[in-house]
Design an enzyme around this catalytic site. Structure first.
Site, PDB file in Angstrom:
ATOM      1  N   GLY A  61     -40.522   7.155   9.213  1.00 33.54           N
ATOM      2  CA  GLY A  61     -39.149   7.124   8.731  1.00 33.54           C
ATOM      3  C   GLY A  61     -38.364   6.066   9.481  1.00 33.54           C
ATOM      4  O   GLY A  61     -38.808   5.582  10.523  1.00 33.54           O
ATOM      5  N   CYS A  88     -46.177   7.474  13.040  1.00 30.27           N
ATOM      6  CA  CYS A  88     -45.070   6.560  13.307  1.00 30.27           C
ATOM      7  C   CYS A  88     -43.833   7.334  13.781  1.00 30.27           C
ATOM      8  O   CYS A  88     -43.850   7.887  14.869  1.00 30.27           O
ATOM      9  CB  CYS A  88     -44.808   5.720  12.067  1.00 30.27           C
ATOM     10  N   TYR A  89     -42.767   7.432  12.984  1.00 29.17           N
ATOM     11  CA  TYR A  89     -41.621   8.238  13.438  1.00 29.17           C
ATOM     12  C   TYR A  89     -42.090   9.655  13.752  1.00 29.17           C
ATOM     13  O   TYR A  89     -41.615  10.282  14.704  1.00 29.17           O
ATOM     14  CB  TYR A  89     -40.528   8.267  12.362  1.00 29.17           C
ATOM     15  N   HIS A 179     -49.871   3.424  10.320  1.00 26.50           N
ATOM     16  CA  HIS A 179     -49.880   4.137   9.034  1.00 26.50           C
ATOM     17  C   HIS A 179     -51.294   4.204   8.463  1.00 26.50           C
ATOM     18  O   HIS A 179     -51.741   3.244   7.830  1.00 26.50           O
ATOM     19  CB  HIS A 179     -48.953   3.435   8.037  1.00 26.50           C
ATOM     20  N   GLU A 181     -52.255   5.760   5.922  1.00 31.97           N
ATOM     21  CA  GLU A 181     -52.269   5.982   4.468  1.00 31.97           C
ATOM     22  C   GLU A 181     -52.271   4.692   3.669  1.00 31.97           C
ATOM     23  O   GLU A 181     -52.522   4.705   2.479  1.00 31.97           O
ATOM     24  CB  GLU A 181     -51.081   6.856   4.048  1.00 31.97           C
ATOM     25  N   ASP A 236     -49.558  11.283 -20.512  1.00 32.24           N
ATOM     26  CA  ASP A 236     -48.941  12.485 -19.943  1.00 32.24           C
ATOM     27  C   ASP A 236     -48.618  13.527 -21.015  1.00 32.24           C
ATOM     28  O   ASP A 236     -48.984  14.697 -20.883  1.00 32.24           O
ATOM     29  CB  ASP A 236     -47.655  12.135 -19.176  1.00 32.24           C
ATOM     30  N   LYS A 378     -50.522  10.753 -11.272  1.00 34.09           N
ATOM     31  CA  LYS A 378     -51.074  10.173 -12.502  1.00 34.09           C
ATOM     32  C   LYS A 378     -52.609  10.239 -12.557  1.00 34.09           C
ATOM     33  O   LYS A 378     -53.188  10.598 -13.579  1.00 34.09           O
ATOM     34  CB  LYS A 378     -50.628   8.717 -12.598  1.00 34.09           C
TER      35      LYS A 378
END
Ligand code: XMP
Length: 522
Positions: A61, A88-89, A179, A181, A236, A378
């Site tokens: 963040g 991180c944060y 990070h 991710e 969808d 998705k």
């Protein structure tokens, strides 16, 4: 609180407003772990008790833990006895709350690619790391940890981050400065795999299991009532319709509004598939004249969207009104639309295009909502579609905008231009399929330009429309790169379009990325 996936092991992601929090969730879902993102303000001790996570991840963040009033998770995150991973944060907040120290960046911020190396004996979180001595990671931080909390040790460092990976393995608390991710941390997935294994996740979140649960929940929610579903032909709404049909059969009626702005054969394909192949009661509202009449003389893109959106609601409402006893409206809302990510910047962002063309429909019609895809990303919707037996070619379809060809026909829309555009678009897509490129591309289409140009065909002069081809790669439509077709492919496609489509004598390829361009021309 009603839990969304009550029978599954759950992981909680506490969001502190990082740009990439959604990616954490996607990485975990790929590992068949059910997780939810909640903004830190919503994570109260009571919430935590109800949610009963098997593990917690604290996101990154933009805030600084050294500032008064900076965001915190409740203390309970560290006392309920589950593994915690701070990113991180999240790492800094963890150190700060558990008795370590964080210092404000003094101009030594580290952004971008960095390399970490191991600092001491193996850590369970890092199993499978450092097979090559060092690992590439993605850093993005200003502040840094300056003293470890009691119980913690350093397990990996980078030149700019002496505390790149720290942990208290006895309590299963892990904190990383980078990070894992993002794509630029190539071995990040392994780190998440390790974390969920340590936390005891068994990978129980699969679309096979979800299908049965979702069916049971839909039955429970709607009982004997009737449900209306607006079909657009997109993935969808189609998956939602087939799922709901499996749950309640004839209680579902689909409404397909044909606004005259669909692609070649599209209406026939949708009607053929749902009415004939799936036997789903379907109202096909053929309103081409209504829409195209109202669009006559309209050339402003937002005006087009508003006109189409307004008429769509009118037609849908009229058709739905014919279905007696309808109490529910089905929508294909996905998880990214539901996540209430924290914004630290305040103010609304500038509207580039008003995408939500049919918002407000349920309120207007006094209907309750059924949203069976609310928990899904998705790619999970596609996997669910496959579970439900929808054809692969259908599931892999490129996205198509609600206003359809209207926004691929810059300037005034005429029937003549639409007919030409449909044929050019069909040739382009056929070319892409023939060359086996369809699945590599996020979206590809033709646009007809509001300009005629001079050409020569045979011995004669032509004065016809120019068309632009557009093909982009993207992960979410927010940013996009141009697809790098070969010159041969482009040349062959241009020749085919000019030979096969009367009315076009010039073909261009749009090589603008997004930003600064947008994907659609309007
Ligand atoms: P842009 O053109 O904004 O498109 O880069 C990003 C994605 O959104 C789709 N798009 C729309 N979808 N109604 C929709 O339902 C709209 O008005 C609309 N405008 C753009 C576009 O096709 C791309 O996938």
């Amino acid at each position: 609180m009603t839990l969304a996936a009550p029978d599954h092991q759950r992981l909680l992601i506490v969001d502190f407003g990082s740009q990439v929090t959604q990616l954490i969730a996607r990485r975990l879902r790929e590992l068949n772990v059910y997780c939810e993102i909640h903004p830190f303000q919503a994570v109260t001790p009571a919430f935590l008790a109800d949610f009963a996570p098997r593990a917690v991840i604290l996101s990154g963040g933009p805030a600084s833990v050294v500032d008064d009033g900076s965001p915190r998770p409740p203390e309970d995150v560290f006392t309920i006895g589950v593994p915690v991973l701070g990113i991180c944060y999240g790492q800094q907040v963890m150190m700060h709350m558990l008795g370590g120290q964080v210092e404000r960046g003094d101009g030594t911020a580290e952004f971008g690619r960095a390399y970490v190396t191991p600092a001491r004996d193996r850590l369970d979180l890092l199993t499978g790391w450092f097979l090559d001595a060092r690992e590439q990671v993605w850093m993005s931080h200003g502040d840094h940890v300056s003293a470890l909390a009691p119980g913690f040790a350093v397990y990996a460092t980078s030149p700019g981050a002496p505390f790149a990976v720290t942990a208290d393995p006895a309590r299963h608390f892990y904190a990383v400065q980078f990070h894992p991710e993002v794509h630029h941390t190539p071995n990040g997935r392994t780190l998440y795999e390790n974390f969920v294994r340590i936390a005891g996740f068994t990978g129980d979140w699969t679309m096979g299991a979800y299908r049965d649960e979702a069916i049971a929940r839909i039955r429970d929610q709607v009982g004997e009532a009737r449900v209306i579903c607006g079909l657009s032909g997109g993935v969808d709404s189609s998956v939602a319709a087939v799922l709901i049909h499996e749950a309640i059969g004839e209680q579902l009626t689909c409404v397909f509004v044909d606004h005259g702005l669909l692609r070649q054969n599209e209406a026939d394909e949708v009607v053929g598939m749902f009415r004939d192949a799936y036997n789903i009661p379907l109202i096909h509202a053929e309103e081409q004249e209504l829409f195209l009449g109202a669009l006559e003389g309209v050339s402003d893109p937002e005006e087009k969207r508003k006109t189409i959106g307004r008429l769509f609601i009118d037609v849908f409402q009229r058709e739905a009104g014919k279905i007696e006893g309808a109490e529910y409206l089905a929508q294909g809302t996905l998880y990214p639309d539901v996540i209430e990510s924290v914004s630290f910047s305040g103010g609304p962002s500038v509207t580039i295009k008003s995408h939500h063309n049919v918002g407000g429909l349920p309120e207007k019609m006094g209907l309750k909502l059924v949203e069976p895809l609310r928990e899904l990303f998705k790619d999970e919707v596609r996997a669910l579609g496959r579970e439900l037996g929808l054809p692969d070619a259908f599931i892999g379809r490129h996205p198509f905008p609600g206003p359809g060809l209207a926004i691929r026909c810059p300037g005034e829309i005429t029937r003549e231009k639409l007919a030409i555009l449909r044929r050019a678009d069909a040739v382009f897509i056929d070319q892409i399929r023939r060359h086996g490129l369809y699945d590599e591309i996020w979206q590809a289409f033709a646009a007809i330009l509001p300009v005629r140009t001079v050409g020569v065909m045979g011995d004669g002069r032509t004065y016809d429309y120019a068309c632009a081809l557009r093909a982009v790669t993207s992960v979410d439509g927010m940013t996009a790169d141009v697809y790098p077709f070969t010159h041969e492919f482009l040349g062959e496609t241009a020749t085919r379009i000019i030979n096969e489509v009367r009315g076009i004598n010039r073909v261009t390829y749009d090589i603008t990325s997004k930003p600064p361009g947008t994907i659609e021309w309007e």
